[in-house]
Enzyme design. Sequence first.
Site, PDB file in Angstrom:
ATOM      1  N   LEU A 166       8.939   1.113  32.341  1.00  0.00           N
ATOM      2  CA  LEU A 166      10.351   1.240  32.657  1.00  0.00           C
ATOM      3  C   LEU A 166      10.800  -0.134  33.135  1.00  0.00           C
ATOM      4  CD1 LEU A 166      12.929   2.962  33.100  1.00  0.00           C
ATOM      5  CD2 LEU A 166      12.087   3.443  35.401  1.00  0.00           C
ATOM      6  N   ILE A 208      12.423  -3.102  34.864  1.00  0.00           N
ATOM      7  CA  ILE A 208      13.176  -3.336  36.095  1.00  0.00           C
ATOM      8  C   ILE A 208      13.344  -4.836  36.345  1.00  0.00           C
ATOM      9  CG2 ILE A 208      13.263  -2.939  38.579  1.00  0.00           C
ATOM     10  CD1 ILE A 208      13.461  -0.354  37.065  1.00  0.00           C
ATOM     11  N   CYS A 227       6.462   2.071  36.226  1.00  0.00           N
ATOM     12  CA  CYS A 227       5.717   2.367  35.027  1.00  0.00           C
ATOM     13  C   CYS A 227       4.699   3.467  35.274  1.00  0.00           C
ATOM     14  CB  CYS A 227       4.997   1.105  34.538  1.00  0.00           C
ATOM     15  SG  CYS A 227       6.072  -0.350  34.459  1.00  0.00           S
ATOM     16  N   GLY A 276      15.387   7.495  51.793  1.00  0.00           N
ATOM     17  CA  GLY A 276      15.062   7.340  53.214  1.00  0.00           C
ATOM     18  C   GLY A 276      13.721   7.870  53.662  1.00  0.00           C
TER      19      GLY A 276
END
Length: 651
Positions: A49, A51, A2, A355
């Site tokens: 957002l 999730i 968010c 990564g």
Amino acid sequence: MCGIIAFVDPKGTNKEGSITSMMDMIQHRGPNSGGSFINETAALGFRRLSIIDLAGGTQPIYNEDDTKVITFNGEIYNYKEIRSDLIEAGHEFKTQSDTEVLLHGYEEYGMAKLLDKVRGMFAFLIWDSEENQLVGARDFFGIKPLYYYNRDGQFIVGSEIKSFLEHPDFVKELNIEAVKPYLMNQYNDLEETFFKGVYRFPAGHWFTYKDGELNMHQYWDADYTPNELSFEDTVEKIHEVISESVNLHNVSDVPVGSFLSEGIDSSYITSILKPEKVFSVGFDDKTYDEVKNARDLANMKGFDFYESRVKRDDVLRDFEEMQYHMDEPDGNPSVVPLWYLAKLARKHVTVALSGEGADELFGGYVNYGMHSHNTIVKVFANGLKRLPKNVKAKLSRRLSKSRNFKGKLHLYTSITEPSEYYVGQAKIYDADYPSIFSAQDANQVLQPVYRNKITVKSIYKPDFEKVKSLDYVRQMQYIDLHHFLVNDILQKADKISMAHSLEVRVPYLDRKVADFANSIKTEYLINNKDTKYALRKASEAVVPKEWSQRPKLGFPVPIKKWLRTQSFYQQVKNLFSEEFVKDVFEQDKLLNLLEQHYTGEADLQRQIWTIYSFLVWYRAYFIDFEGTKEKYRRVQPEVKEMIDQGKLVNT
């Protein structure tokens, strides 16, 4: 994932209008929904957002008696375990979200003890009406951004600086002190940002803001006390802690994919995760291409492989938008491939693993001692290390002033204190490495008001003092952890991915992984055999040996070639020739640098790209911000299309 924004202003009026405008500036971070909390003292805003807990995780979230309210950006990966403890302690939960765990955890444990329990990436804010204070925290490594503005009784804090510009009392002013350090490093490495009065909240810290007073508290820092494990046990333990971290980072109510290059960092975590979908990016120029090897691994593992090809003309079109989303200029060329990688991944997933952090934790950079792979040079350097200290000091001074030759940097760093030679991106002693600007060179291209005595060494000096008793590898790891990683690598990972409403997770940067990595014997990390030696050996549990031994490339970008093509050269020249450039730079010197590179007289790609990135950003924020804002204050078209088609549900 968010975006959060808040301000404390007891005297201010129209808090609702201000917080709404500020939230609108970061709608890309949360296209699903928005929410706010407003009282007579403070305002908190939030863009979401979705999730975890897609239906019930809308923020702000209140505690049982509405005396505390939270907004949160990030993920807490062990939230279920903490939630169980809090329920047993008597707390009542309204949602299944990790956000509410932080809120009740603050009530139950206090901030310090709560932060000792969590594993995750986060920036969160809590308004405590009982104490009449705002409290907040940023995660251990600074994965999630958090900025603050504390000026003339006005306190603003949030995920992105661009939202600060919408507050009626915010004064937008260029921080001229930041320009020179940026030229030396390709990013701003000062605590104060390019916006005067706006600071990065430090990683591993929490704060209270009450009665106009800001107090900060550190809760975590790297500890390099070595363990006594054998090499074999170390390799086994690395695989254990990284596997656990990857599994925790897979906690989600939406699909999780992975970025994949040909290097070991992404190959290792992707092979543990076993995602359905993986993503890679390459260039039309096959010289700069990691896609083939990434595709080969994906085919070997049975992953669905998606790739994007970056075209020069696309970069010419999109580069201003990239710099707008960064908030501050970033001259790291990897911004470019990351932009198109995030755009590609967002079409298929909401979360992707990456990564970042492996090099800083496990000794992956050539600066840590692997500047040369020539056996003779390495043997000779090992011999120099055994010389008396005074002899090494004299030889070091001679080498630093000698002409460049292959292997010089490896020899020089083997006998010199890191605080003397480690200058980030500013100056390289070896002819094999193109550099950016030294302190002296930066002053020569800047107008007098921008010149100063700041050097990269002066920026790093306080942190080197903290770790001067450690070996040279650990000293450099500590510097990178507190500078390059947090202020460049993680900033662009967050800002570029969130521009596309994509959450990027970084399993290497887990507290448990870091605590173990920091205890590994230095000779297991980097030696005459390789960098990241123990990590490479650990990865062989899930990746072919061929992959474990691949050198670091990091999505190389054909900047040198692009700047020698007519279209790219002309676009850069047009920008360098604009009238406003004279306010900051000696314009004729910039044009001369560009011409020298274009004609092949010299390789000045990094200097030119660093200046070009700054000027694109400066024009966007200080020459025509209103026009820039109208173009880019939006949800990305591909994300908007997903919402319109019902593929990304508004909750």
